[in-house]
Write an enzyme that holds these catalytic residues in place. Structure first.
Site, PDB file in Angstrom:
ATOM      1  N   HIS A  33     -24.163 101.299 -58.740  1.00 20.20           N
ATOM      2  CA  HIS A  33     -23.476 100.567 -57.669  1.00 20.20           C
ATOM      3  C   HIS A  33     -23.257  99.105 -58.046  1.00 20.20           C
ATOM      4  O   HIS A  33     -22.241  98.517 -57.723  1.00 20.20           O
ATOM      5  CB  HIS A  33     -24.304 100.607 -56.376  1.00 20.20           C
ATOM      6  CG  HIS A  33     -24.227 101.917 -55.665  1.00 20.20           C
ATOM      7  ND1 HIS A  33     -23.600 102.062 -54.455  1.00 20.20           N
ATOM      8  CD2 HIS A  33     -24.684 103.143 -56.000  1.00 20.20           C
ATOM      9  CE1 HIS A  33     -23.680 103.319 -54.071  1.00 20.20           C
ATOM     10  NE2 HIS A  33     -24.344 103.996 -54.984  1.00 20.20           N
ATOM     11  N   ASP A 130     -20.619  97.107 -49.975  1.00 27.52           N
ATOM     12  CA  ASP A 130     -20.749  98.437 -50.554  1.00 27.52           C
ATOM     13  C   ASP A 130     -20.516  99.446 -49.429  1.00 27.52           C
ATOM     14  O   ASP A 130     -20.868  99.201 -48.273  1.00 27.52           O
ATOM     15  CB  ASP A 130     -22.161  98.616 -51.120  1.00 27.52           C
ATOM     16  CG  ASP A 130     -22.299  99.909 -51.901  1.00 27.52           C
ATOM     17  OD1 ASP A 130     -22.024  99.880 -53.112  1.00 27.52           O
ATOM     18  OD2 ASP A 130     -22.662 100.948 -51.313  1.00 27.52           O
TER      19      ASP A 130
HETATM   20  O1  LIG Z   1     -27.449 102.969 -72.027  1.00 22.79           O
HETATM   21  C1  LIG Z   1     -26.614 102.797 -71.134  1.00 22.79           C
HETATM   22  C2  LIG Z   1     -26.589 103.557 -69.931  1.00 22.79           C
HETATM   23  C3  LIG Z   1     -25.601 103.288 -69.004  1.00 22.79           C
HETATM   24  N1  LIG Z   1     -24.669 102.318 -69.232  1.00 22.79           N
HETATM   25  C4  LIG Z   1     -23.643 101.994 -68.211  1.00 22.79           C
HETATM   26  O2  LIG Z   1     -24.140 102.348 -66.926  1.00 22.79           O
HETATM   27  C5  LIG Z   1     -23.104 102.853 -66.117  1.00 22.79           C
HETATM   28  C6  LIG Z   1     -23.461 104.241 -65.639  1.00 22.79           C
HETATM   29  O3  LIG Z   1     -22.664 104.548 -64.549  1.00 22.79           O
HETATM   30  P1  LIG Z   1     -22.137 106.015 -64.219  1.00 22.79           P
HETATM   31  O4  LIG Z   1     -21.552 106.633 -65.398  1.00 22.79           O
HETATM   32  O5  LIG Z   1     -21.251 105.926 -63.030  1.00 22.79           O
HETATM   33  O6  LIG Z   1     -23.438 106.824 -63.933  1.00 22.79           O
HETATM   34  P2  LIG Z   1     -24.632 106.671 -62.856  1.00 22.79           P
HETATM   35  O7  LIG Z   1     -25.537 105.616 -63.245  1.00 22.79           O
HETATM   36  O8  LIG Z   1     -25.152 108.041 -62.716  1.00 22.79           O
HETATM   37  O9  LIG Z   1     -23.845 106.224 -61.539  1.00 22.79           O
HETATM   38  C7  LIG Z   1     -24.045 106.304 -60.157  1.00 22.79           C
HETATM   39  O10 LIG Z   1     -22.923 105.604 -59.610  1.00 22.79           O
HETATM   40  C8  LIG Z   1     -21.662 106.189 -59.919  1.00 22.79           C
HETATM   41  C9  LIG Z   1     -20.563 105.310 -59.384  1.00 22.79           C
HETATM   42  O11 LIG Z   1     -20.536 105.441 -58.012  1.00 22.79           O
HETATM   43  C10 LIG Z   1     -21.573 107.569 -59.329  1.00 22.79           C
HETATM   44  O12 LIG Z   1     -20.348 108.170 -59.711  1.00 22.79           O
HETATM   45  C11 LIG Z   1     -22.724 108.377 -59.843  1.00 22.79           C
HETATM   46  O13 LIG Z   1     -22.727 109.613 -59.156  1.00 22.79           O
HETATM   47  C12 LIG Z   1     -24.041 107.696 -59.579  1.00 22.79           C
HETATM   48  O14 LIG Z   1     -25.095 108.476 -60.116  1.00 22.79           O
HETATM   49  C13 LIG Z   1     -21.850 102.848 -66.963  1.00 22.79           C
HETATM   50  O15 LIG Z   1     -21.116 101.678 -66.672  1.00 22.79           O
HETATM   51  C14 LIG Z   1     -22.374 102.787 -68.395  1.00 22.79           C
HETATM   52  O16 LIG Z   1     -21.490 102.139 -69.259  1.00 22.79           O
HETATM   53  C15 LIG Z   1     -24.689 101.602 -70.398  1.00 22.79           C
HETATM   54  O17 LIG Z   1     -23.834 100.741 -70.641  1.00 22.79           O
HETATM   55  N2  LIG Z   1     -25.663 101.860 -71.306  1.00 22.79           N
END
Ligand SMILES: O=c1ccn([C@@H]2O[C@H](COP(=O)(O)OP(=O)(O)O[C@H]3O[C@H](CO)[C@@H](O)[C@H](O)[C@H]3O)[C@@H](O)[C@H]2O)c(=O)[nH]1
Length: 476
Positions: A33, A130
């Site tokens: 988020h 949000d």
């Molecule tokens: O080693 C890492 C791990 C993660 N990321 C970043 O972290 C974010 C991950 O976001 P996302 O792919 O959306 O996964 P989640 O963390 O699972 O996101 C939550 O938020 C999202 C946006 O609302 C929802 O779609 C998902 O269901 C919810 O679990 C991205 O920007 C990635 O680039 C990194 O850069 N490096």
């Protein structure tokens, strides 16, 4: 609760005596988020607006709040203010999970947000909240007569589900189970693709989803981290009233790019240095976001699949080595000899990598992803094919966009049912190999990448949406 005096003056804030818009952001917890909020605030800061960020503690952890401070310390027009939730007697809610407790604490404390905003009015002219807090925050904004917008961190298709779901419930017979949801003008979302808690109307998540879904219609604008060419159908149906009549303007402002120094990428050097040594389009990047659970058994099947595919791979395993309390190391989970056998052609890391950079790297040819929306938009921006393996929440809805946009493939029968579902290494290996060799898949994804670049360039749809949003902020 801190209210910096500098924000309380109420004086006109530019030399011409004009009041610049002052936007107060109210983000929610979790990096999934927070990252889009960081990124949107960064994008907005190049426009002529003042910005305050209210971090609702402990909804946002102190560590997460610190990121805001670090990131924006060089932006003179951006300040962060802590808003502390009233303490809650958790024993009054036996068995309630942390989500329920946080929600209850927010509900009880939200009246404090009014005086906080009042303390910095008349400088604050708009709130961007949000979506999880919109049913609390929008009524306060309306009471004090300032604009309230929602920054939605998932896709436009999910927004159409969110806003249509209350209508779906009103229409359906009281006793009937939740079924497929046919969103007017958008698509039918199969029951099995809905965020699972929605199937139980007694869940707090569901009540909140419905409350927020209704409240959105009463806000002044909906900002979405998507772009027109990625979700043309859903965006058109939201805008022309087909989904729900009378929604506020929809600003598709994605993809939102990361800010410099957004996160400390512990493995960045190693991962990127390793990628630089690999041939073009030879590496499969595997990552399931920040908190998606994958069983150890499934992790071993993924390992088998990657090994069998014969492809090179970079696998971010850090957050997928759950059960939460399991402290087994990567080596223990993957089983004897795996890391040795793939030595030189596979890299496995538990650390945080700079995913956006990884996805743009020419050595990477495929992204095996849980299809969290941030990951989808980052793959779209990189024009990289995505193999969607939804785990829960909004992932399956996002996977429908992966397919409809041409960005990639969704193996629907791999669906996660939260129990002992297991996809074999053999099947994973086959599809990975097939997609890596498929030039048409690559071409379609590259086209999405071109559209993403055009959208955010000057004159592009997202760029225009951002200007429209700023113009709306100026109608004070
Ligand atoms: O080693 C890492 C791990 C993660 N990321 C970043 O972290 C974010 C991950 O976001 P996302 O792919 O959306 O996964 P989640 O963390 O699972 O996101 C939550 O938020 C999202 C946006 O609302 C929802 O779609 C998902 O269901 C919810 O679990 C991205 O920007 C990635 O680039 C990194 O850069 N490096």
């Amino acid at each position: 609760m801190a209210t910096p005096a500098a924000l309380s003056s109420g004086e006109p804030n530019d030399a011409a005596g004009r009041t610049r818009p002052h936007v107060m952001f109210v983000p929610s917890a979790g990096m999934g988020h927070l990252l889009p909020f960081f990124r949107f605030i960064g994008a907005l800061s190049s426009h002529d607006v003042d910005i305050s960020i209210v971090t609702v503690l402990p909804t946002v952890s102190a560590a997460e709040a610190e990121h805001f401070d670090g990131l924006f310390k060089d932006f003179p027009t951006i300040r962060r203010i802590d808003f502390h939730l009233l303490p809650l007697d958790a024993s009054a809610f036996p068995g309630a999970d942390p989500f329920v407790l946080r929600w209850e604490a927010l509900r009880r404390s939200v009246h404090l947000l009014g005086p906080l905003i009042a303390g910095i009015i008349p400088r604050v002219t708009a709130i961007v909240t949000d979506v999880t807090m919109v049913s609390h925050v929008n009524p306060i904004a309306k009471e004090i007569d300032i604009q309230c917008h929602v920054l939605f961190i998932s896709c436009a298709t999910m927004m159409s589900l969110l806003t249509y779901f209350p209508i779906y419930l009103d229409k359906k017979e009281a006793q009937a189970d939740i079924g497929d949801v046919d969103i007017p003008g958008v698509r039918r979302i199969a029951r099995t693709s809905l965020p699972q808690p929605l199937l139980d109307l007694n869940k707090l998540f569901t009540k909140q989803f419905i409350e927020n879904g209704r409240e959105i219609a009463k806000t002044d604008g909906i900002l979405i981290n998507t772009f027109d060419a990625l979700e043309p159908v859903a965006l058109a149906a939201l805008r022309d009233g087909t989904v729900v009549p009378g929604l506020p303007p929809v600003f598709a402002v994605g993809h939102l790019s990361s800010l410099a120094g957004e996160m400390k990428a512990e493995a960045e050097d190693t991962a990127l240095a390793w990628l630089r040594q690999q041939p073009a389009h030879s590496v499969v990047y595997v990552a399931f976001g920040n908190r998606s659970a994958v069983s150890h058994e499934q992790i071993r099947e993924i390992a088998k699949g990657l090994e069998a595919s014969g492809c090179r791979f970079l696998w971010v395993l850090k957050t997928t080595v759950v059960d939460r309390d399991d402290v087994a190391g990567v080596r223990d989970v993957l089983g004897d000899g795996f890391l040795e056998r793939v030595h030189g052609r596979g890299m496995v890391t538990k650390a945080w990598v700079n995913q956006e950079e990884v996805l743009k790297h020419p050595a990477v040819g495929l992204f095996l992803s849980h299809s969290g929306w941030n990951s989808v938009t980052e793959a779209a921006a990189a024009g990289l094919p995505l193999l969607a393996w939804p785990r829960g929440g909004d992932h399956r809805v996002a996977a429908t966009v992966v397919v409809s946009s041409g960005l990639g493939v969704w193996m629907e029968h791999w669906s996660w049912d939260g129990e002992d579902w297991l996809v074999s290494g053999e099947e994973i290996g086959e599809i990975v190999k097939e997609m890596m060799a498929d030039a048409a898949v690559r071409e379609r994804a590259a086209k999405v990448g071109d559209e993403a670049t055009k959208a955010v360039a000057v004159g592009g749809t997202s760029h225009k949406s951002m200007l429209d949003f700023v113009a709306k902020l100026n109608t004070i």
